[in-house]
Design an enzyme around this catalytic site. Structure first.
Site, mmCIF file in Angstrom:
data_model
loop_
_atom_site.group_PDB
_atom_site.id
_atom_site.type_symbol
_atom_site.label_atom_id
_atom_site.label_comp_id
_atom_site.label_asym_id
_atom_site.label_seq_id
_atom_site.Cartn_x
_atom_site.Cartn_y
_atom_site.Cartn_z
ATOM 1 N N GLN A 102 59.554 79.436 11.548
ATOM 2 C CA GLN A 102 60.447 78.914 10.521
ATOM 3 C C GLN A 102 60.047 79.480 9.163
ATOM 4 O OE1 GLN A 102 61.011 74.372 11.332
ATOM 5 N NE2 GLN A 102 59.106 74.973 12.295
ATOM 6 N N HIS A 120 64.523 81.316 10.168
ATOM 7 C CA HIS A 120 64.967 80.913 8.821
ATOM 8 C C HIS A 120 65.000 82.098 7.860
ATOM 9 C CE1 HIS A 120 63.942 76.335 9.368
ATOM 10 N NE2 HIS A 120 64.971 76.736 10.074
ATOM 11 N N CYS A 153 74.171 93.151 -6.566
ATOM 12 C CA CYS A 153 74.232 94.139 -5.484
ATOM 13 C C CYS A 153 74.436 95.546 -6.055
ATOM 14 C CB CYS A 153 75.398 93.765 -4.566
ATOM 15 S SG CYS A 153 75.708 94.973 -3.283
ATOM 16 N N GLY A 193 51.550 73.926 13.116
ATOM 17 C CA GLY A 193 51.833 73.680 11.699
ATOM 18 C C GLY A 193 53.283 73.417 11.369
ATOM 19 N N ASN A 219 48.724 70.421 14.915
ATOM 20 C CA ASN A 219 49.204 70.078 13.569
ATOM 21 C C ASN A 219 48.192 69.126 12.924
ATOM 22 O OD1 ASN A 219 51.641 70.570 11.896
ATOM 23 N ND2 ASN A 219 51.701 68.345 11.788
ATOM 24 N N GLU A 221 48.741 66.652 10.991
ATOM 25 C CA GLU A 221 49.209 65.256 11.013
ATOM 26 C C GLU A 221 50.005 65.010 12.283
ATOM 27 O OE1 GLU A 221 50.508 64.160 6.593
ATOM 28 O OE2 GLU A 221 51.373 66.006 7.328
ATOM 29 N N ALA A 237 44.812 74.788 11.616
ATOM 30 C CA ALA A 237 45.236 75.837 12.532
ATOM 31 C C ALA A 237 44.246 77.003 12.613
ATOM 32 C CB ALA A 237 46.614 76.353 12.107
HETATM 33 N N1 APR Z 1 46.778 73.410 10.022
HETATM 34 C C1 APR Z 1 47.611 72.670 10.800
HETATM 35 N N2 APR Z 1 48.645 71.956 10.306
HETATM 36 C C2 APR Z 1 48.837 71.987 8.984
HETATM 37 C C3 APR Z 1 48.001 72.721 8.109
HETATM 38 C C4 APR Z 1 46.917 73.451 8.678
HETATM 39 N N3 APR Z 1 46.062 74.166 7.944
HETATM 40 N N4 APR Z 1 48.451 72.551 6.839
HETATM 41 C C5 APR Z 1 49.512 71.737 6.915
HETATM 42 N N5 APR Z 1 49.765 71.393 8.205
HETATM 43 C C6 APR Z 1 50.851 70.561 8.753
HETATM 44 C C7 APR Z 1 51.265 69.434 7.865
HETATM 45 O O1 APR Z 1 50.504 68.286 8.180
HETATM 46 C C8 APR Z 1 52.754 69.257 8.226
HETATM 47 O O2 APR Z 1 52.932 68.250 9.229
HETATM 48 O O3 APR Z 1 51.979 71.408 8.866
HETATM 49 C C9 APR Z 1 53.149 70.607 8.810
HETATM 50 C C10 APR Z 1 54.167 71.349 7.967
HETATM 51 O O4 APR Z 1 55.386 70.659 8.031
HETATM 52 P P1 APR Z 1 56.549 70.968 6.982
HETATM 53 O O5 APR Z 1 55.989 71.025 5.596
HETATM 54 O O6 APR Z 1 57.654 70.022 7.233
HETATM 55 O O7 APR Z 1 56.975 72.480 7.347
HETATM 56 P P2 APR Z 1 57.982 72.979 8.486
HETATM 57 O O8 APR Z 1 57.919 72.102 9.682
HETATM 58 O O9 APR Z 1 57.733 74.434 8.646
HETATM 59 O O10 APR Z 1 59.368 72.763 7.765
HETATM 60 C C11 APR Z 1 60.543 73.203 8.410
HETATM 61 O O11 APR Z 1 61.785 72.753 6.423
HETATM 62 O O12 APR Z 1 62.366 72.782 4.188
HETATM 63 C C12 APR Z 1 62.405 73.428 5.357
HETATM 64 O O13 APR Z 1 63.164 75.583 5.602
HETATM 65 C C13 APR Z 1 61.977 74.867 5.407
HETATM 66 O O14 APR Z 1 61.278 76.121 7.352
HETATM 67 C C14 APR Z 1 61.086 74.933 6.625
HETATM 68 C C15 APR Z 1 61.529 73.719 7.418
#
Ligand code: APR
Length: 253
Positions: A102, A120, A153, A193, A219, A221, A237
């Protein structure tokens, strides 16, 4: 994270003939790029609907590009971290078929991963909203440096938008269809993540498990899909994937 979890993850990877990783912003936080919904996430500071939606972009492209120009160095100067590298190494030894990401930061490719589906889009490039021509990153960077915003453009003069999916836009259909196919055919999915809250990508782990795949969620959390996973690791990670890769190599010998 325990030694048992590392061994269990390595065992699941070695048992699978087709493994897919699904990555989110959390894999890039150790490269200095904030995630969206973690405790220091971007959406705790910026309202996503005021910045990351197509309506926000179209209503004031100049203001949008000015904000993007401030965020750009964090993304463009970042380097792949141990987690990106571990996934690239797993692919190299034939144990990872594909990464569905993503993320728009391009760090998987820079770590050496070959098969990456960017569902994305990518922050590096831009696309004209009128003639749909794709324009490379250097052109946009020059415009940002000269403060000629919004960039236009070179072919038709239309406004350029980053080649990433904003809220309210459809996913790149061909890439997403490919992702669904790969997920439907895999024997193991490793989520790294991602909060698994943004659809349709958040439905991919369910598509995988309903087709008989095993699921690992790594992850920091808890996620809503933890209960459906065969293995859940709440840890960082970089260190975790490095240890899993080392365990895979040791066990394989
Ligand atoms: N290792 C493991 N997990 C991690 C780490 C790490 N070092 N750092 C952060 N995280 C976890 C956080 O706890 C969180 O639950 O990664 C997760 C990231 O979640 P989001 O911030 O929601 O990101 P993502 O799931 O990629 O979001 C999806 O949302 O806004 C949009 O387009 C954007 O592609 C993105 C989409």
């Amino acid at each position: 994270m325990s030694e048992n979890q590392i061994r269990e993850a390595a065992h699941l990877i070695l048992d699978s003939t087709s493994t897919v990783a699904l990555t989110g912003a959390g894999i890039s936080t150790e490269s200095g790029i904030p995630d969206f919904r973690g405790p220091d996430g971007l959406w705790t500071k910026v309202d996503p609907m005021k910045f990351a939606s197509i309506n926000a972009f179209l209503s004031d492209p100049k203001a949008w590009w000015e904000t993007a120009a401030q965020l750009a160095p964090t993304l463009l100067d970042a380097k792949p971290n141990a987690a990106h590298q571990a996934l690239a190494k797993l692919e190299k030894i034939g144990l990872l078929q594909c990464i569905i990401t993503q993320n728009i930061d391009g760090l998987h490719q820079r770590a050496g991963s070959q098969k990456v589906l960017e569902v994305h889009g990518n922050f590096g490039n831009a696309v004209c909203i009128v003639c749909h021509e794709r324009v490379n990153r250097r052109y946009v960077e020059r415009k940002i440096k000269k403060k000629q915003l919004p960039p236009t453009c070179p072919s038709c003069g239309g406004i350029l938008k980053i080649d990433a999916v904003l809220f309210g836009e459809a996913l790149p259909q061909e890439i997403y269809r490919h992702a669904i196919k790969v997920v439907g055919d895999c024997q193991l999915m490793i989520v790294v993540g991602s909060s698994l809250t943004v659809y349709p990508v958040a439905s991919l782990p369910n598509i995988a498990t309903q087709s008989g795949s095993k699921l690992i969620i790594l992850n920091q959390e808890p996620t809503l899909l933890d209960a459906t996973a065969d293995l859940v690791i709440h840890a960082k990670a970089g260190d975790t994937l490095t240890r899993i890769f080392d365990q895979v190599r040791r066990t394989r010998r």
